[in-house]
Write a protein that holds these residues in place. Structure first.
Motif, mmCIF file in Angstrom:
data_model
loop_
_atom_site.group_PDB
_atom_site.id
_atom_site.type_symbol
_atom_site.label_atom_id
_atom_site.label_comp_id
_atom_site.label_asym_id
_atom_site.label_seq_id
_atom_site.Cartn_x
_atom_site.Cartn_y
_atom_site.Cartn_z
ATOM 1 N N ASP A 3 29.690 26.983 -1.296
ATOM 2 C CA ASP A 3 28.375 27.559 -1.607
ATOM 3 C C ASP A 3 27.216 26.778 -0.998
ATOM 4 O OD1 ASP A 3 30.362 28.191 -4.019
ATOM 5 O OD2 ASP A 3 28.971 29.864 -3.775
ATOM 6 N N HIS A 35 25.246 28.167 1.335
ATOM 7 C CA HIS A 35 24.180 29.179 1.461
ATOM 8 C C HIS A 35 23.219 28.912 2.616
ATOM 9 C CE1 HIS A 35 24.960 31.858 -2.019
ATOM 10 N NE2 HIS A 35 25.675 30.810 -2.401
ATOM 11 N N ASP A 49 30.888 31.303 0.805
ATOM 12 C CA ASP A 49 29.416 31.321 0.724
ATOM 13 C C ASP A 49 28.816 30.176 1.548
ATOM 14 O OD1 ASP A 49 29.647 33.520 -0.878
ATOM 15 O OD2 ASP A 49 28.501 32.716 -2.552
ATOM 16 N N HIS A 93 28.956 36.181 -0.257
ATOM 17 C CA HIS A 93 27.677 36.134 0.469
ATOM 18 C C HIS A 93 27.854 36.144 1.984
ATOM 19 C CE1 HIS A 93 24.373 35.658 -2.435
ATOM 20 N NE2 HIS A 93 25.354 35.334 -3.255
ATOM 21 N N HIS A 149 32.269 29.721 -5.500
ATOM 22 C CA HIS A 149 31.668 30.928 -6.099
ATOM 23 C C HIS A 149 30.645 30.550 -7.166
ATOM 24 C CE1 HIS A 149 30.879 35.059 -6.677
ATOM 25 N NE2 HIS A 149 31.540 35.230 -7.805
ATOM 26 N N HIS A 166 28.076 28.293 -9.027
ATOM 27 C CA HIS A 166 27.259 27.196 -8.504
ATOM 28 C C HIS A 166 27.268 25.974 -9.406
ATOM 29 C CE1 HIS A 166 24.880 29.973 -5.559
ATOM 30 N NE2 HIS A 166 26.192 30.013 -5.409
HETATM 31 MN MN LIG Z 1 27.439 31.325 -3.927
#
Ligand SMILES: [Mn+2]
Length: 396
Positions: free
Chosen positions: A32, A34, A73, A112, A241, A243
């Motif tokens: 994650d 991002h 992600d 994402h 997944h 956070h």
């Molecule tokens: Mn995420």
């Protein structure tokens, strides 16, 4: 952040080598990240996500790991400005050069990575991702399985030439991974189990992008009892997944997001795992360390408006006057790219100001950022609804 040859400049004396005499395998597990997130449309904030990724790569060099796992992600959506992607590709190229291609970055797609929202409409054409591009350029290893195939063909060994496969072996560790399987992957997980070779004398890692139910309030997840069947074949379940960081039953690991993707993320325990796996007399032992990343600093302030304000300028002046007294301790001599310059979460409380006080939020944010060493401000209005006066009743 955009220094040429970042790793060489900073770690020129350090050399990454493949020490075959070392009996243990070391890796970093992150998720994650991002990349491409543009929080509050702020350029410095969007660079924070790339900075967090750079720090993960730096930690891989410092700790001389054998590989890095990215459990989905990695990108925040398919929407990405070319300048940002150029920075990421450049960073990866420099990392590969500096580490003599000895530290593989192994990734899977998260929800994402495959999502795009354009003018509020979900992008439906499946199959595209920036991770696929990085994989085709040879910058990362993207794992995916064929769940329709017979068990022995579900996870094909990753082929460096075709750049396809569902598993890869590094020393005595085998890493399995698949694309994002949706919020309810239960039936697919039993197929995955059949594809994982048992008793192969290897330490098995399975990378997946889903959360465990109950770890985050009101967020759907997979029930922990529904994945117990994997435990006999998987030594380390590398999740992404949610956070928020969690470790369960000594085999389920979720590091949490690398940076705070929304304001609530700031309150979660988050970071990455540094894992060392050692084989001694046919048994594996693992040592898991939690590493924290240097994230953007944040502060919350509350301003209570407990008297009547009739003009917009008076309200703005009052907010700025209060902030002068609250924020006087902040250092004015730092650059906004420095994560120590905070993001301000400002809560406005008290009586709801009259309509004539309605301020332009963007304008006020700009004003506050000009006066104070603040990278951005997010304003939350939590006013009391005004009490009905006797006049309201009479007029009603
Ligand atoms: Mn995420």
């Amino acid at each position: 952040m955009t220094i040429e040859n970042y790793f060489k400049t900073k770690y020129g004396n350090l050399s990454v080598s493949n020490d075959e005499t070392q009996g243990s395998v070391k890796f970093i597990h992150a998720s994650d990240i991002h990349l491409g997130a543009v929080q509050y449309s702020n350029e410095h904030r969007s660079n924070d996500f790339i900075q967090a990724f750079q720090e993960i790569l730096e930690l891989a060099i410092i700790h001389q790991v054998n590989f890095i796992l990215l459990a989905g992600d990695i990108f925040t959506s398919l929407e990405m400005l070319p300048g940002k992607l150029t920075k990421i590709v450049k960073l990866l190229n420099e990392f590969i050069e500096f580490s003599n291609s000895l530290i593989l970055i192994i990734a899977i797609e998260g929800n994402h990575d495959i999502r795009k929202f354009s003018r509020g409409v979900r992008f439906e054409r499946r199959g595209q991702s920036w991770l696929k591009l990085l994989n085709s350029l040879g910058l990362i290893v993207l794992l995916d399985a064929n769940l329709e195939a017979p068990p022995e063909d579900i996870f094909k060994p990753y082929n460096i030439k075709t750049k396809k496969g569902g598993k890869i072996q590094i020393k005595n560790v085998m890493i399995y991974g698949t694309r994002y399987l949706g919020e309810k992957p239960i039936s697919l997980l039993s197929k995955i189990r059949k594809g994982i070779t048992n008793n192969n004398g290897l330490f098995n890692i399975l990378m997946q992008h889903f959360g465990i139910e109950g770890q985050m309030e009101n967020v759907p997840g997979v029930k922990i009892e529904d994945i117990q069947h994997l435990r006999h074949r998987v030594n380390y379940l590398a999740l992404g997944h949610f956070h928020k960081q969690y470790i369960l039953q000594d085999w389920i690991y979720n590091p949490g997001s690398s940076e705070a993707v929304c304001s609530v993320d700031f309150s979660y325990k988050r970071g990455i795992f540094l894992v060392e796996v050692t084989k001694k007399s046919e048994k594996f032992t693992k040592l898991v360390k939690i590493l924290h990343l240097i994230n953007r600093r944040y502060i919350w302030e509350t301003i209570k408006v407990d008297f009547e304000i009739r003009a917009k300028k008076d309200l703005e002046d009052y907010i700025i006057k209060r902030l002068h007294s609250y924020l006087k301790y902040l250092n004015h001599d730092i650059d906004p790219s420095n994560p120590h310059m905070p993001i301000l979460y400002l809560i406005l409380k008290g009586m709801e100001p009259s309509k004539s006080c309605k301020f332009n939020e963007k304008e006020l944010r700009g004003k506050i950022c000009n006066i104070f060493p603040i990278v951005d401000v997010k304003i939350y209005k939590k006013y009391k609804t005004p009490l009905k006066t006797l006049d309201n009743f009479i007029l009603a």
